[in-house]
Design an enzyme around this catalytic site. Structure first.
Site, PDB file in Angstrom:
ATOM      1  N   ILE A  96      -5.912  10.096  10.888  1.00 49.25           N
ATOM      2  CA  ILE A  96      -4.845  10.636  10.050  1.00 49.25           C
ATOM      3  C   ILE A  96      -5.455  11.067   8.720  1.00 49.25           C
ATOM      4  O   ILE A  96      -6.220  10.299   8.122  1.00 49.25           O
ATOM      5  CB  ILE A  96      -3.766   9.550   9.764  1.00 49.25           C
ATOM      6  CG1 ILE A  96      -3.301   8.849  11.054  1.00 49.25           C
ATOM      7  CG2 ILE A  96      -2.591  10.148   8.990  1.00 49.25           C
ATOM      8  CD1 ILE A  96      -2.597   9.716  12.064  1.00 49.25           C
ATOM      9  N   LYS A 102      -8.818  -4.941  12.466  1.00 49.42           N
ATOM     10  CA  LYS A 102      -7.700  -4.314  13.178  1.00 49.42           C
ATOM     11  C   LYS A 102      -7.479  -4.969  14.557  1.00 49.42           C
ATOM     12  O   LYS A 102      -6.344  -5.064  15.023  1.00 49.42           O
ATOM     13  CB  LYS A 102      -7.928  -2.807  13.316  1.00 49.42           C
ATOM     14  CG  LYS A 102      -7.921  -2.065  11.964  1.00 49.42           C
ATOM     15  CD  LYS A 102      -6.587  -2.170  11.248  1.00 49.42           C
ATOM     16  CE  LYS A 102      -6.541  -1.401   9.945  1.00 49.42           C
ATOM     17  NZ  LYS A 102      -5.242  -1.483   9.265  1.00 49.42           N
ATOM     18  N   ASN A 119       1.360  -2.441   5.410  1.00 47.56           N
ATOM     19  CA  ASN A 119       0.575  -1.211   5.571  1.00 47.56           C
ATOM     20  C   ASN A 119      -0.779  -1.199   4.853  1.00 47.56           C
ATOM     21  O   ASN A 119      -1.701  -0.505   5.264  1.00 47.56           O
ATOM     22  CB  ASN A 119       1.439  -0.042   5.074  1.00 47.56           C
ATOM     23  CG  ASN A 119       0.700   1.264   5.005  1.00 47.56           C
ATOM     24  OD1 ASN A 119       0.488   1.918   6.019  1.00 47.56           O
ATOM     25  ND2 ASN A 119       0.272   1.660   3.798  1.00 47.56           N
ATOM     26  N   TYR A 174     -14.137  -3.339   9.980  1.00 46.49           N
ATOM     27  CA  TYR A 174     -12.815  -2.707  10.125  1.00 46.49           C
ATOM     28  C   TYR A 174     -12.271  -2.940  11.533  1.00 46.49           C
ATOM     29  O   TYR A 174     -11.107  -3.329  11.719  1.00 46.49           O
ATOM     30  CB  TYR A 174     -12.955  -1.218   9.820  1.00 46.49           C
ATOM     31  CG  TYR A 174     -11.645  -0.455   9.790  1.00 46.49           C
ATOM     32  CD1 TYR A 174     -10.746  -0.622   8.741  1.00 46.49           C
ATOM     33  CD2 TYR A 174     -11.309   0.443  10.810  1.00 46.49           C
ATOM     34  CE1 TYR A 174      -9.543   0.086   8.709  1.00 46.49           C
ATOM     35  CE2 TYR A 174     -10.121   1.151  10.781  1.00 46.49           C
ATOM     36  CZ  TYR A 174      -9.247   0.977   9.726  1.00 46.49           C
ATOM     37  OH  TYR A 174      -8.055   1.679   9.693  1.00 46.49           O
ATOM     38  N   GLY A 221       0.839  -1.200   0.000  1.00 46.65           N
ATOM     39  CA  GLY A 221       0.000   0.000   0.000  1.00 46.65           C
ATOM     40  C   GLY A 221       0.869   1.242   0.000  1.00 46.65           C
ATOM     41  O   GLY A 221       0.599   2.209   0.718  1.00 46.65           O
TER      42      GLY A 221
HETATM   43  N1  NAD Z   1      -6.035   7.265   7.623  1.00 49.28           N
HETATM   44  C1  NAD Z   1      -6.299   6.938   8.864  1.00 49.28           C
HETATM   45  O1  NAD Z   1      -6.912   7.692   9.630  1.00 49.28           O
HETATM   46  C2  NAD Z   1      -5.837   5.599   9.396  1.00 49.28           C
HETATM   47  C3  NAD Z   1      -5.967   5.345  10.773  1.00 49.28           C
HETATM   48  C4  NAD Z   1      -5.563   4.128  11.277  1.00 49.28           C
HETATM   49  C5  NAD Z   1      -5.049   3.173  10.439  1.00 49.28           C
HETATM   50  N2  NAD Z   1      -4.947   3.421   9.110  1.00 49.28           N
HETATM   51  C6  NAD Z   1      -4.415   2.349   8.267  1.00 49.28           C
HETATM   52  O2  NAD Z   1      -3.319   2.828   7.526  1.00 49.28           O
HETATM   53  C7  NAD Z   1      -3.191   2.046   6.335  1.00 49.28           C
HETATM   54  C8  NAD Z   1      -3.030   2.979   5.167  1.00 49.28           C
HETATM   55  O3  NAD Z   1      -4.164   3.812   5.142  1.00 49.28           O
HETATM   56  P1  NAD Z   1      -4.225   5.220   4.407  1.00 49.28           P
HETATM   57  O4  NAD Z   1      -5.113   6.063   5.202  1.00 49.28           O
HETATM   58  O5  NAD Z   1      -2.868   5.661   4.046  1.00 49.28           O
HETATM   59  O6  NAD Z   1      -5.051   4.742   3.121  1.00 49.28           O
HETATM   60  P2  NAD Z   1      -4.951   5.119   1.553  1.00 49.28           P
HETATM   61  O7  NAD Z   1      -6.218   4.663   0.936  1.00 49.28           O
HETATM   62  O8  NAD Z   1      -4.518   6.523   1.411  1.00 49.28           O
HETATM   63  O9  NAD Z   1      -3.786   4.124   1.102  1.00 49.28           O
HETATM   64  C9  NAD Z   1      -4.001   2.727   1.154  1.00 49.28           C
HETATM   65  C10 NAD Z   1      -2.965   2.030   0.308  1.00 49.28           C
HETATM   66  O10 NAD Z   1      -3.227   0.629   0.374  1.00 49.28           O
HETATM   67  C11 NAD Z   1      -3.317   0.114  -0.939  1.00 49.28           C
HETATM   68  N3  NAD Z   1      -4.217  -1.038  -0.962  1.00 49.28           N
HETATM   69  C12 NAD Z   1      -5.521  -1.071  -0.605  1.00 49.28           C
HETATM   70  N4  NAD Z   1      -6.014  -2.298  -0.802  1.00 49.28           N
HETATM   71  C13 NAD Z   1      -4.987  -3.055  -1.265  1.00 49.28           C
HETATM   72  C14 NAD Z   1      -4.856  -4.409  -1.657  1.00 49.28           C
HETATM   73  N5  NAD Z   1      -5.890  -5.264  -1.625  1.00 49.28           N
HETATM   74  N6  NAD Z   1      -3.644  -4.847  -2.094  1.00 49.28           N
HETATM   75  C15 NAD Z   1      -2.599  -4.004  -2.153  1.00 49.28           C
HETATM   76  N7  NAD Z   1      -2.654  -2.729  -1.798  1.00 49.28           N
HETATM   77  C16 NAD Z   1      -3.842  -2.257  -1.375  1.00 49.28           C
HETATM   78  C17 NAD Z   1      -3.803   1.257  -1.781  1.00 49.28           C
HETATM   79  O11 NAD Z   1      -3.459   1.039  -3.131  1.00 49.28           O
HETATM   80  C18 NAD Z   1      -3.034   2.427  -1.156  1.00 49.28           C
HETATM   81  O12 NAD Z   1      -1.718   2.454  -1.667  1.00 49.28           O
HETATM   82  C19 NAD Z   1      -4.421   1.148   6.283  1.00 49.28           C
HETATM   83  O13 NAD Z   1      -4.084  -0.145   6.762  1.00 49.28           O
HETATM   84  C20 NAD Z   1      -5.381   1.824   7.237  1.00 49.28           C
HETATM   85  O14 NAD Z   1      -6.300   0.923   7.813  1.00 49.28           O
HETATM   86  C21 NAD Z   1      -5.325   4.613   8.566  1.00 49.28           C
END
Ligand code: NAD
Length: 251
Positions: free
Chosen positions: A189, A160, A91, A156, A13
């Site tokens: 975030i 997690k 990630n 979700y 990701g």
């Molecule tokens: N943004 C937040 O508030 C937040 C909070 C807690 C945890 N997270 C976690 O952080 C991680 C990244 O989130 P983000 O906010 O940067 O999201 P985002 O959507 O901006 O990025 C997600 C990335 O994961 C990739 N992805 C999604 N499904 C995929 C798959 N099946 N195979 C390969 N790649 C895949 C996407 O292409 C992208 O590059 C996630 O695991 C999310 O749960 C985010």
């Protein structure tokens, strides 16, 4: 600081959001980076940007983390290119907000397969290689949702929550091989994922009610914690979940 000179870092990701900021952080500290995601064009654009900015080696691989065949292809690629991986940032993830009573079986499977099974598949494949080398660091992406529930996020939250315990289980099983496994658990975030979900009004209200530091976090603040946990400064930390949430869970 250049703590990761020539280290081989795999970030799933890695095309957007926190994964992209993480690729930048490692590249800026001397690492060689492989980013994976589902959309080839976006991956390439991100890789180009990071190469130009830091002069780093940035490889890309298009894949779906929930598909074992894709994970196997990706491992063959990384072994051929690098011969192994020093640091895995597990990630990739997705989220939907839906009331429990409306979640379909398909949606449940999608979230659990990408978020939880994906980390198992990639984590196991990479750990098998790290075990041969008898060293490595794995960091799983959790969330505050892996520690407390959030309304309308049952799938979700469950994914997690699974990652919290997957991390501790991996840490126990892999410690004899010299592999450390930890988890980063962010709160709110701002990334393309979260930006698509909530209105500005909702975010302001959320901050007022729930985040003591009075703002949302940014992807670089999570990337910095990934980098700390991957570094030798964290050499005695394994099986841990580090919350990055502006104080939200302190209530
Ligand atoms: N943004 C937040 O508030 C937040 C909070 C807690 C945890 N997270 C976690 O952080 C991680 C990244 O989130 P983000 O906010 O940067 O999201 P985002 O959507 O901006 O990025 C997600 C990335 O994961 C990739 N992805 C999604 N499904 C995929 C798959 N099946 N195979 C390969 N790649 C895949 C996407 O292409 C992208 O590059 C996630 O695991 C999310 O749960 C985010």
């Amino acid at each position: 600081m250049r703590r990761f000179e020539n280290k081989r870092v795999l970030i799933t990701g890695g095309s957007l959001g926190i994964g992209k900021a993480t690729a930048e952080r490692f590249a800026s500290e001397g690492a060689r980076v492989l980013i994976t995601a589902r959309r080839a064009e976006l991956l390439e654009a991100t890789a180009r940007e990071i190469r130009e900015k830091y002069g780093a080696e940035v490889l890309t691989f298009q894949m779906d983390v929930s598909k074992k065949a894709d994970v196997d292809r990706m491992m063959a690629f990384v072994i051929e290119k690098w011969g192994g991986v020093d640091i895995l940032i597990n990630n990739a993830g997705i989220a939907y907000t839906e009331p429990f009573l409306e979640i379909t079986e398909e949606r449940w499977d999608e979230v659990i397969n990408i978020n939880l099974k994906g980390q198992f598949l990639v984590g196991q494949a990479v750990a098998r290689e790290m075990a041969k080398a008898r060293s490595g660091v794995i960091i799983n992406m959790g969330a505050t949702n892996g520690l407390v529930g959030e309304l309308h996020y049952a799938h979700y939250n469950a994914s997690k929550g699974g990652i919290t315990l997957l991390t501790k289980s991996m840490a126990l099983d892999l410690a004899p091989y010299g592999i450390r496994v930890n988890c980063v658990a962010p709160g709110y975030i701002v990334t393309p994922l979260s930006a698509g979900m909530d209105s500005e009004e909702f975010v302001q209200e959320y901050i007022k009610k729930y985040i003591p530091l009075g703002r949302t976090g940014n992807p670089e603040e999570v990337a910095a914690v990934y980098a700390f946990l991957a570094s030798d400064d964290a050499s005695f930390i394994t099986g841990e979940v580090i919350v990055v949430d502006g104080g939200q869970l302190a209530f």
